[in-house]
Design a protein around this motif. Sequence first.
Motif, PDB file in Angstrom:
ATOM      1  N   SER A  95      -1.728  -5.811  -0.359  1.00  0.00           N
ATOM      2  CA  SER A  95      -3.151  -5.508  -0.204  1.00  0.00           C
ATOM      3  C   SER A  95      -3.374  -4.131   0.407  1.00  0.00           C
ATOM      4  O   SER A  95      -4.445  -3.538   0.234  1.00  0.00           O
ATOM      5  N   HIS A  96      -2.369  -3.601   1.113  1.00  0.00           N
ATOM      6  CA  HIS A  96      -2.486  -2.282   1.730  1.00  0.00           C
ATOM      7  C   HIS A  96      -1.732  -1.200   0.963  1.00  0.00           C
ATOM      8  O   HIS A  96      -1.530  -0.090   1.484  1.00  0.00           O
ATOM      9  N   GLY A  97      -1.312  -1.516  -0.253  1.00  0.00           N
ATOM     10  CA  GLY A  97      -0.745  -0.506  -1.130  1.00  0.00           C
ATOM     11  C   GLY A  97       0.707  -0.163  -0.916  1.00  0.00           C
ATOM     12  O   GLY A  97       1.192   0.844  -1.457  1.00  0.00           O
ATOM     13  N   PHE A  98       1.441  -0.982  -0.176  1.00  0.00           N
ATOM     14  CA  PHE A  98       2.844  -0.678   0.073  1.00  0.00           C
ATOM     15  C   PHE A  98       3.759  -1.173  -1.048  1.00  0.00           C
ATOM     16  O   PHE A  98       4.891  -0.687  -1.162  1.00  0.00           O
ATOM     17  N   LEU A  99       3.307  -2.126  -1.837  1.00  0.00           N
ATOM     18  CA  LEU A  99       4.132  -2.686  -2.904  1.00  0.00           C
ATOM     19  C   LEU A  99       3.518  -2.351  -4.259  1.00  0.00           C
ATOM     20  O   LEU A  99       2.333  -2.620  -4.481  1.00  0.00           O
ATOM     21  N   PRO A 100       4.296  -1.798  -5.183  1.00  0.00           N
ATOM     22  CA  PRO A 100       3.743  -1.454  -6.493  1.00  0.00           C
ATOM     23  C   PRO A 100       3.444  -2.662  -7.368  1.00  0.00           C
ATOM     24  O   PRO A 100       2.642  -2.570  -8.299  1.00  0.00           O
ATOM     25  N   SER A 101       4.075  -3.784  -7.092  1.00  0.00           N
ATOM     26  CA  SER A 101       3.801  -5.007  -7.856  1.00  0.00           C
ATOM     27  C   SER A 101       4.093  -6.213  -6.979  1.00  0.00           C
ATOM     28  O   SER A 101       4.721  -6.100  -5.921  1.00  0.00           O
ATOM     29  N   ALA A 102       3.637  -7.375  -7.423  1.00  0.00           N
ATOM     30  CA  ALA A 102       3.790  -8.596  -6.636  1.00  0.00           C
ATOM     31  C   ALA A 102       5.239  -9.056  -6.606  1.00  0.00           C
ATOM     32  O   ALA A 102       6.009  -8.842  -7.558  1.00  0.00           O
ATOM     33  N   VAL A 103       5.619  -9.703  -5.506  1.00  0.00           N
ATOM     34  CA  VAL A 103       6.932 -10.327  -5.369  1.00  0.00           C
ATOM     35  C   VAL A 103       6.715 -11.822  -5.172  1.00  0.00           C
ATOM     36  O   VAL A 103       6.042 -12.240  -4.225  1.00  0.00           O
ATOM     37  N   ASP A 104       7.275 -12.620  -6.054  1.00  0.00           N
ATOM     38  CA  ASP A 104       7.243 -14.074  -5.908  1.00  0.00           C
ATOM     39  C   ASP A 104       8.368 -14.454  -4.951  1.00  0.00           C
ATOM     40  O   ASP A 104       9.535 -14.534  -5.352  1.00  0.00           O
TER      41      ASP A 104
ATOM     42  N   PHE B  85       7.734   2.247   6.325  1.00  0.00           N
ATOM     43  CA  PHE B  85       7.732   0.963   7.021  1.00  0.00           C
ATOM     44  C   PHE B  85       7.132   1.086   8.416  1.00  0.00           C
ATOM     45  O   PHE B  85       6.607   0.105   8.952  1.00  0.00           O
ATOM     46  N   TRP B  86       7.210   2.275   9.028  1.00  0.00           N
ATOM     47  CA  TRP B  86       6.594   2.464  10.344  1.00  0.00           C
ATOM     48  C   TRP B  86       5.081   2.253  10.258  1.00  0.00           C
ATOM     49  O   TRP B  86       4.480   1.610  11.122  1.00  0.00           O
ATOM     50  N   ARG B  87       4.472   2.836   9.236  1.00  0.00           N
ATOM     51  CA  ARG B  87       3.035   2.674   9.047  1.00  0.00           C
ATOM     52  C   ARG B  87       2.686   1.212   8.765  1.00  0.00           C
ATOM     53  O   ARG B  87       1.724   0.663   9.305  1.00  0.00           O
ATOM     54  N   ALA B  88       3.501   0.590   7.909  1.00  0.00           N
ATOM     55  CA  ALA B  88       3.289  -0.820   7.606  1.00  0.00           C
ATOM     56  C   ALA B  88       3.385  -1.672   8.864  1.00  0.00           C
ATOM     57  O   ALA B  88       2.588  -2.600   9.071  1.00  0.00           O
ATOM     58  N   MET B  89       4.364  -1.382   9.735  1.00  0.00           N
ATOM     59  CA  MET B  89       4.516  -2.134  10.978  1.00  0.00           C
ATOM     60  C   MET B  89       3.287  -2.003  11.861  1.00  0.00           C
ATOM     61  O   MET B  89       2.801  -2.992  12.419  1.00  0.00           O
ATOM     62  N   ALA B  90       2.794  -0.771  11.992  1.00  0.00           N
ATOM     63  CA  ALA B  90       1.636  -0.547  12.856  1.00  0.00           C
ATOM     64  C   ALA B  90       0.417  -1.290  12.331  1.00  0.00           C
ATOM     65  O   ALA B  90      -0.287  -1.972  13.090  1.00  0.00           O
TER      66      ALA B  90
END
Length: 333
Positions: free
Chosen positions: A300-309, A128-133
């Motif tokens: 779009s940046h690869g943090f989620l393995p599948s979509a979340v509605d 999550f640190w990378r995602a935040m940045a």
Amino acid sequence: MEPAVPALDEVWFTRCPVPTATGIAADRGTLAAEFAADGIAVRSFQDNRGGTNDERHFTHAHPALFREGGNVPALWARSRGGATRLIGLTWIEERQSIVVRAGSSISDPAHLRGLRLAVPRHDLSIDFWRAMALRGLSGALGIAGLTLADAVPVDIPAGGPGQWETELRALADGRVDAVYVKGAVAVEAAARHGLVTGIDLDGYTDPRTRINNGTPRPVTVAQSLLDEHPDIVDRFLAVLIDSADWAATNPDGVSRILATETGSGPAGVAGAYQQHGTLHLNLSPERLDLLADQERFLRSHGFLPSAVDVAAWADHEPLRRAHELVARRSLEN
């Protein structure tokens, strides 16, 4: 005959070291008091030594757990098939900024074009640190009509004690030109390194420039707890509503609690949360839309393995019932 609902003797909660209604309630003892007469113990990962190092803080893999914390792990857990429901969102301004070296000419998002921007990499199940940045830098660049492709993201392997320390050292040493930070600890850490704010993201009116891990911040609950004990979920949320009401009229008390929750001193709290906003939960279309924007970015940046509605994930009924419960109690008292 329907099977009996399992008896409940404890509920658990976990929260991040940031402003949360759950943290306020924990400090004031109101969560424990709510369920004491029922013989239900209220336990916290933070009080159980694991804290945010307990993997279940990220996976939400506990059948009687409430979580109020960053949206990156919450969305990640849901995208992996985690049986959770979204039951509330807050929006707390946490002093999001791009920090630079003292004397730098970087003072506008357009100045970030072509610069070296720190992107930490942590050894975590969900970084999550990378995602935040990435999200914070993307938000800053977007103000000037730029994207991450217009700058030079620099991987910074993170290690050692202290939040933000690795990235801030890289900035102070001249290995990068700018670092995204947020919150009270970051205010104090940047000052220790002699760094200054180059771009104050809080100064821009469009909240989309500040969508990030904590904006908006979700409250989620285990689906099993909601299914089997909806009254417990309603009462838990009612305590959070009361906590947000208390926080709105007790700024000094909130500052004291935030210092404990965030692990920062008075300067950090004052610098990060002077205009923190409200701890009240809602699931308004606007907040759900902001969270859906975050979901698309993370995917779009690869943090989620599948979509979340996000709309389907949200259950509006518990919060609606909780407000009714608070109103009834107010009339009774």
